[in-house]
Design a protein around this motif. Structure first.
Motif, PDB file in Angstrom:
ATOM      1  N   GLU A   1      21.337   4.019  -8.127  1.00 25.51           N
ATOM      2  CA  GLU A   1      19.983   4.540  -7.993  1.00 25.51           C
ATOM      3  C   GLU A   1      19.615   4.667  -6.515  1.00 25.51           C
ATOM      4  OE1 GLU A   1      17.166   2.385 -10.299  1.00 25.51           O
ATOM      5  OE2 GLU A   1      18.319   2.562 -12.147  1.00 25.51           O
ATOM      6  N   HIS A   2      19.054   5.804  -6.152  1.00 25.75           N
ATOM      7  CA  HIS A   2      18.705   6.085  -4.764  1.00 25.75           C
ATOM      8  C   HIS A   2      17.286   6.640  -4.708  1.00 25.75           C
ATOM      9  CE1 HIS A   2      23.089   6.582  -5.337  1.00 25.75           C
ATOM     10  NE2 HIS A   2      23.162   5.872  -4.233  1.00 25.75           N
ATOM     11  N   TYR A   3      16.541   6.235  -3.683  1.00 29.23           N
ATOM     12  CA  TYR A   3      15.142   6.620  -3.588  1.00 29.23           C
ATOM     13  C   TYR A   3      14.796   7.026  -2.166  1.00 29.23           C
ATOM     14  CZ  TYR A   3      14.775   4.059  -7.997  1.00 29.23           C
ATOM     15  OH  TYR A   3      14.953   3.616  -9.286  1.00 29.23           O
ATOM     16  N   THR A   4      14.003   8.080  -2.064  1.00 27.68           N
ATOM     17  CA  THR A   4      13.380   8.420  -0.795  1.00 27.68           C
ATOM     18  C   THR A   4      11.999   7.774  -0.744  1.00 27.68           C
ATOM     19  OG1 THR A   4      12.281  10.400  -1.648  1.00 27.68           O
ATOM     20  CG2 THR A   4      14.557  10.653  -0.829  1.00 27.68           C
ATOM     21  N   ALA A   5      11.397   7.797   0.435  1.00 27.28           N
ATOM     22  CA  ALA A   5      10.027   7.289   0.548  1.00 27.28           C
ATOM     23  C   ALA A   5       9.086   8.092  -0.352  1.00 27.28           C
ATOM     24  CB  ALA A   5       9.570   7.342   1.999  1.00 27.28           C
ATOM     25  N   GLY A   6       9.325   9.399  -0.469  1.00 26.32           N
ATOM     26  CA  GLY A   6       8.499  10.228  -1.339  1.00 26.32           C
ATOM     27  C   GLY A   6       8.615   9.834  -2.799  1.00 26.32           C
ATOM     28  N   ASP A   7       9.835   9.493  -3.227  1.00 25.88           N
ATOM     29  CA  ASP A   7      10.029   9.033  -4.609  1.00 25.88           C
ATOM     30  C   ASP A   7       9.204   7.779  -4.872  1.00 25.88           C
ATOM     31  OD1 ASP A   7      11.946  11.036  -5.055  1.00 25.88           O
ATOM     32  OD2 ASP A   7      13.597   9.721  -4.435  1.00 25.88           O
ATOM     33  N   LEU A   8       9.299   6.826  -3.949  1.00 26.01           N
ATOM     34  CA  LEU A   8       8.628   5.544  -4.144  1.00 26.01           C
ATOM     35  C   LEU A   8       7.118   5.683  -4.021  1.00 26.01           C
ATOM     36  CD1 LEU A   8      11.188   3.346  -2.221  1.00 26.01           C
ATOM     37  CD2 LEU A   8      10.857   3.472  -4.699  1.00 26.01           C
ATOM     38  N   ARG A   9       6.672   6.542  -3.128  1.00 19.00           N
ATOM     39  CA  ARG A   9       5.226   6.774  -2.997  1.00 19.00           C
ATOM     40  C   ARG A   9       4.660   7.333  -4.307  1.00 19.00           C
ATOM     41  NH1 ARG A   9       5.603   9.704   1.039  1.00 19.00           N
ATOM     42  NH2 ARG A   9       5.535   8.040   2.602  1.00 19.00           N
ATOM     43  N   GLU A  10       5.407   8.237  -4.934  1.00 17.04           N
ATOM     44  CA  GLU A  10       4.966   8.795  -6.209  1.00 17.04           C
ATOM     45  C   GLU A  10       4.879   7.707  -7.279  1.00 17.04           C
ATOM     46  OE1 GLU A  10       6.007  12.832  -8.496  1.00 17.04           O
ATOM     47  OE2 GLU A  10       7.667  11.399  -8.559  1.00 17.04           O
ATOM     48  N   GLU A  11       5.878   6.840  -7.330  1.00 14.70           N
ATOM     49  CA  GLU A  11       5.854   5.753  -8.311  1.00 14.70           C
ATOM     50  C   GLU A  11       4.705   4.785  -8.040  1.00 14.70           C
ATOM     51  OE1 GLU A  11       9.353   3.674  -9.232  1.00 14.70           O
ATOM     52  OE2 GLU A  11      10.568   5.471  -9.579  1.00 14.70           O
ATOM     53  N   MET A  12       4.495   4.453  -6.770  1.00 13.84           N
ATOM     54  CA  MET A  12       3.447   3.501  -6.422  1.00 13.84           C
ATOM     55  C   MET A  12       2.052   4.029  -6.730  1.00 13.84           C
ATOM     56  SD  MET A  12       5.133   2.417  -2.772  1.00 13.84           S
ATOM     57  CE  MET A  12       3.842   1.314  -2.193  1.00 13.84           C
ATOM     58  N   ALA A  13       1.910   5.351  -6.767  1.00 18.02           N
ATOM     59  CA  ALA A  13       0.608   5.964  -7.036  1.00 18.02           C
ATOM     60  C   ALA A  13       0.343   6.154  -8.523  1.00 18.02           C
ATOM     61  CB  ALA A  13       0.517   7.313  -6.328  1.00 18.02           C
TER      62      ALA A  13
ATOM     63  N   THR B   1       0.857  -1.172   0.000  1.00 15.51           N
ATOM     64  CA  THR B   1       0.000   0.000   0.000  1.00 15.51           C
ATOM     65  C   THR B   1       0.905   1.237   0.000  1.00 15.51           C
ATOM     66  OG1 THR B   1      -0.092   0.302   2.397  1.00 15.51           O
ATOM     67  CG2 THR B   1      -1.660  -1.276   1.414  1.00 15.51           C
ATOM     68  N   LEU B   2       0.310   2.405  -0.218  1.00 10.26           N
ATOM     69  CA  LEU B   2       1.099   3.632  -0.184  1.00 10.26           C
ATOM     70  C   LEU B   2       1.731   3.857   1.189  1.00 10.26           C
ATOM     71  CD1 LEU B   2      -1.141   6.099  -2.236  1.00 10.26           C
ATOM     72  CD2 LEU B   2       0.862   4.806  -3.004  1.00 10.26           C
ATOM     73  N   GLY B   3       1.142   3.287   2.223  1.00 12.55           N
ATOM     74  CA  GLY B   3       1.698   3.412   3.560  1.00 12.55           C
ATOM     75  C   GLY B   3       2.976   2.622   3.771  1.00 12.55           C
ATOM     76  N   ASP B   4       3.354   1.795   2.784  1.00  8.03           N
ATOM     77  CA  ASP B   4       4.575   0.994   2.891  1.00  8.03           C
ATOM     78  C   ASP B   4       5.787   1.689   2.268  1.00  8.03           C
ATOM     79  OD1 ASP B   4       3.281  -1.208   4.129  1.00  8.03           O
ATOM     80  OD2 ASP B   4       2.558  -1.891   2.173  1.00  8.03           O
ATOM     81  N   ALA B   5       5.666   2.955   1.913  1.00 10.37           N
ATOM     82  CA  ALA B   5       6.760   3.631   1.214  1.00 10.37           C
ATOM     83  C   ALA B   5       8.027   3.707   2.054  1.00 10.37           C
ATOM     84  CB  ALA B   5       6.317   5.031   0.779  1.00 10.37           C
ATOM     85  N   GLU B   6       7.904   3.934   3.358  1.00  8.90           N
ATOM     86  CA  GLU B   6       9.092   4.035   4.211  1.00  8.90           C
ATOM     87  C   GLU B   6       9.859   2.715   4.297  1.00  8.90           C
ATOM     88  OE1 GLU B   6      10.612   6.476   5.574  1.00  8.90           O
ATOM     89  OE2 GLU B   6       9.203   8.165   5.562  1.00  8.90           O
ATOM     90  N   PRO B   7       9.198   1.597   4.633  1.00  6.21           N
ATOM     91  CA  PRO B   7       9.955   0.339   4.639  1.00  6.21           C
ATOM     92  C   PRO B   7      10.464  -0.051   3.259  1.00  6.21           C
ATOM     93  CG  PRO B   7       7.621  -0.046   5.114  1.00  6.21           C
ATOM     94  CD  PRO B   7       7.847   1.418   5.203  1.00  6.21           C
ATOM     95  N   LEU B   8       9.759   0.355   2.187  1.00  8.81           N
ATOM     96  CA  LEU B   8      10.243   0.069   0.846  1.00  8.81           C
ATOM     97  C   LEU B   8      11.527   0.844   0.551  1.00  8.81           C
ATOM     98  CD1 LEU B   8       9.722  -1.478  -1.776  1.00  8.81           C
ATOM     99  CD2 LEU B   8       8.317   0.445  -2.555  1.00  8.81           C
ATOM    100  N   ALA B   9      11.593   2.092   1.006  1.00  9.08           N
ATOM    101  CA  ALA B   9      12.819   2.875   0.829  1.00  9.08           C
ATOM    102  C   ALA B   9      13.981   2.240   1.587  1.00  9.08           C
ATOM    103  CB  ALA B   9      12.591   4.312   1.292  1.00  9.08           C
ATOM    104  N   ASP B  10      13.722   1.716   2.784  1.00  8.19           N
ATOM    105  CA  ASP B  10      14.764   1.019   3.536  1.00  8.19           C
ATOM    106  C   ASP B  10      15.251  -0.215   2.776  1.00  8.19           C
ATOM    107  OD1 ASP B  10      14.569   2.859   5.587  1.00  8.19           O
ATOM    108  OD2 ASP B  10      13.233   1.627   6.819  1.00  8.19           O
ATOM    109  N   LEU B  11      14.313  -0.927   2.158  1.00 11.97           N
ATOM    110  CA  LEU B  11      14.665  -2.111   1.375  1.00 11.97           C
ATOM    111  C   LEU B  11      15.555  -1.732   0.192  1.00 11.97           C
ATOM    112  CD1 LEU B  11      14.458  -4.985   0.261  1.00 11.97           C
ATOM    113  CD2 LEU B  11      12.148  -4.454  -0.531  1.00 11.97           C
ATOM    114  N   PHE B  12      15.181  -0.692  -0.546  1.00 15.02           N
ATOM    115  CA  PHE B  12      15.995  -0.251  -1.680  1.00 15.02           C
ATOM    116  C   PHE B  12      17.387   0.153  -1.239  1.00 15.02           C
ATOM    117  CE2 PHE B  12      12.209  -0.365  -4.190  1.00 15.02           C
ATOM    118  CZ  PHE B  12      12.590  -0.286  -5.519  1.00 15.02           C
ATOM    119  N   ALA B  13      17.487   0.840  -0.103  1.00 12.86           N
ATOM    120  CA  ALA B  13      18.793   1.275   0.381  1.00 12.86           C
ATOM    121  C   ALA B  13      19.675   0.088   0.762  1.00 12.86           C
ATOM    122  CB  ALA B  13      18.615   2.205   1.583  1.00 12.86           C
TER     123      ALA B  13
END
Length: 321
Positions: A31-43, A9-21
């Motif tokens: 490639e580097h992503y913030t939670a905001g970057d990933l939330r935008e992609e997920m939406a 869900t969009l609420g998973d953006a923070e743990p997803l950013a940790d996973l990417f890091a």
């Protein structure tokens, strides 16, 4: 450890950013992503999180992720993109098999909802350092079909800027040119391997409406009547990359020229102008990606503008019967 799997869900953006890091610390893809970057992609309009995403959880930790991104068109083949990231300490053969089986099942579900009458191919992009993911795809039957390179230009050492073709107007991107530019992009990239027409919604979400889009460092070349875009450069700046590298890099998302205007130096001129303006704005480097088998000799255009190859990616394809 047995994982718990569920759609993201969009609420998973923070743990997803940790996973990417965690993955980037080992894979070094750049490639580097913030939670905001990933939330935008997920939406994005190309993702149905409930139908086309999954995450593997070890307690509170997201340790593996996969998603299917549908295309806006199937002309004639629907080519949804599969993507996945897994924490290095969880990269086992069993997990790889789980992910690729999910790719097949979810890919078919997304396809049936989008373009059920069209043939289906699953597409994946892999950095040259992502060996575990590459092996997982190959064991599942994906085959390497294309090579892409990431190129970078040092903006302190740019060649001279070529003039635009006589009679045409080079102007900064503005909202009034948005639909004209989308139309030019769709024509310019027609027939490119793996490319599909972008709908207005996808265009706005991915490019001109994205939070990192730099309209001031994107340019379009207009006909003398200023009623048609014939060439364009569309750029973005990613703060997450700047934070990780300390380098201000202008990323060029798209360079294109309509077929009738090719061979006149339009793309070289517009890109050269863009890089000169980026240097004036304080950028130190520019990056872009290109298909090495591009039919329009794009690699040569970029080399003339000062770019050199920095990284390699591969395109993998699995046709579904």
């Amino acid at each position: 450890m047995e994982l718990t799997w569920r759609p993201l869900t969009l609420g998973d953006a923070e743990p997803l950013a940790d996973l990417f890091a965690a993955a980037e610390a080992v894979d070094r893809t750049g490639e580097h992503y913030t939670a905001g970057d990933l939330r935008e992609e997920m939406a994005g309009p190309d993702v149905d999180l409930a139908l086309g995403s999954t995450g593997g959880w070890a307690g509170e930790w997201l340790v593996s992720y996969a998603a299917i991104r549908r295309r806006d068109s199937a002309d004639p083949v629907h080519m949804p993109r599969v993507e996945s990231v897994t924490r290095p300490d969880f990269r086992t053969a069993d997990l790889a098999a789980h992910l690729t089986t999910w790719f097949l099942d979810a890919g078919k579900r997304v396809h049936e909802r989008a373009f059920p009458a069209s043939p289906l191919e699953l597409h994946a992009g892999v950095h040259e350092h992502e060996r575990w993911y590459t092996d997982a795809l190959e064991r599942a039957g994906f085959r390497r079909s294309r090579t892409f390179v990431e190129m970078r230009a040092d903006l302190r050492e740019l060649p001279g800027v070529r003039p635009v073709p006589e009679g045409y107007a080079l102007v900064p991107f503005a909202d009034r040119y948005d639909e004209l530019t989308r139309d030019a992009r769709n024509e310019a990239f027609a027939g490119h391997w793996g490319s599909a027409v972008l709908s207005p919604a996808a265009w706005r979400h991915r490019i001109t409406g994205a939070k990192d889009f730099r309209a001031d460092l994107s340019f379009v070349l207009l006909t003398p009547a200023r009623d048609r875009v014939v060439a364009f450069v569309l750029s973005s700046f990613h703060p997450a990359d700047h934070a990780a590298t300390g380098v201000r890099e202008l990323y060029v998302d798209y360079v294109g020229t309509r077929a009738a205007q090719r061979g006149r130096g339009a793309a070289t001129a517009v890109l050269g102008h863009t890089l000169a303006r980026a240097r004036e704005a304080g950028f130190e480097r520019s990056g872009l990606a290109v298909d090495t088998d591009n039919a329009h000799s794009a690699v040569g255009i970029y080399e003339r503008c000062g770019y050199v190859v920095a990284d390699t990616y591969y395109g993998y394809v699995l046709p579904i019967g």
